[in-house]
Design a protein around this motif. Structure first.
Motif, short mmCIF file in Angstrom:
data_model
loop_
_atom_site.label_atom_id
_atom_site.label_comp_id
_atom_site.label_asym_id
_atom_site.label_seq_id
_atom_site.Cartn_x
_atom_site.Cartn_y
_atom_site.Cartn_z
N SER A 52 21.32 -2.08 39.79
CA SER A 52 22.63 -2.33 39.20
C SER A 52 23.68 -1.36 39.75
N ARG A 67 25.72 0.37 37.97
CA ARG A 67 25.62 1.58 37.14
C ARG A 67 24.56 2.52 37.67
N ASP A 68 23.36 1.98 37.94
CA ASP A 68 22.27 2.83 38.42
C ASP A 68 22.57 3.40 39.80
N THR A 117 33.82 0.14 39.84
CA THR A 117 33.39 1.55 39.86
C THR A 117 34.13 2.37 38.82
N GLU A 122 32.69 1.65 35.41
CA GLU A 122 31.39 2.29 35.21
C GLU A 122 31.53 3.79 35.07
N LYS A 140 32.40 4.55 31.56
CA LYS A 140 31.23 4.44 30.70
C LYS A 140 30.34 5.68 30.81
N LEU A 141 30.20 6.20 32.03
CA LEU A 141 29.37 7.40 32.24
C LEU A 141 30.03 8.62 31.59
#
Length: 206
Positions: free
Chosen positions: A130, A132-133, A177, A180, A183-184
């Protein structure tokens, strides 16, 4: 003599972020030893997307994969990821000195072993499924590449990477990006604003 003492004898060239230093398809007998700043090594896929392979920092030598190889032309792109300076070394001089200096050769071997380990880590990063990963793995890779601390401020290291830079590294869009990254930050894995970008490597888990 160690590698640093050897490269310091050569001319210094300044570079600016975004500058192309070496390009795929070119033939070069020059090695570049990074004095300050960072250089990204990338390839381009069939769709024209950039893929970041690794990041060279202080006293790394590029193209590392051509130190003892006679292959030509070059297979990758070498682009400044920040402003900085580098030493321009004639490859034949470097190889001649390495062959006659056992200590220098041993240091080169150690450096290349570390480079190989970095590449395996980067391959594992690229292989995440993903966005995210991929982003988490990339941020952790970059932070751990240049610091042993658990909380690493990339800006303090001189790595002023934009959301677009990170998007290019993971093969995503800037918009996705940025989402994400938000979110991080909410999850406490990173902190960032205009003056800092901190990666908490102990919290960046997939």
């Amino acid at each position: 003599m160690d590698v640093i003492d050897f490269v310091k004898k050569y001319p210094i060239k300044s570079f600016t972020k975004g500058e192309s230093l070496l390009s795929e398809g070119s033939i070069s007998d020059t090695l570049l030893a990074i004095r300050t700043g960072y250089v990204k090594v990338t390839s381009i896929d069939d769709l024209g997307n950039e893929r970041m392979l690794w990041i060279a920092g202080r006293y790394d030598i590029v193209p590392t994969e051509r130190l003892f190889s006679q292959r030509s032309p070059l297979q990758f792109f070498y682009t400044a990821l920040s402003d900085g300076e580098l030493f321009q070394i004639k490859k034949s001089d470097f190889l001649s000195k390495a062959k006659e200096d056992v200590k220098l050769m041993a240091e080169i071997a150690t450096g290349m072993s570390g480079h190989y380990d970095d590449l395996l880590s980067r391959i594992d990063t690229i292989g995440q499924s993903s966005i995210r990963d991929k982003l988490i793995a990339t941020l952790r890779y970059v932070a751990q590449r240049f610091s042993a601390d658990q909380s690493v401020d990339l800006y303090q290291l001189g790595l002023h990477m934009t959301h677009k830079d990170l998007a290019d590294m993971i093969g995503s869009t800037r918009e996705t990006t940025s989402l994400e990254l938000h979110k991080l930050r909410t999850a406490g894995m990173i902190e960032y604003d205009r003056t800092r970008f901190i990666v908490h490597t102990d919290k960046c888990t997939l």
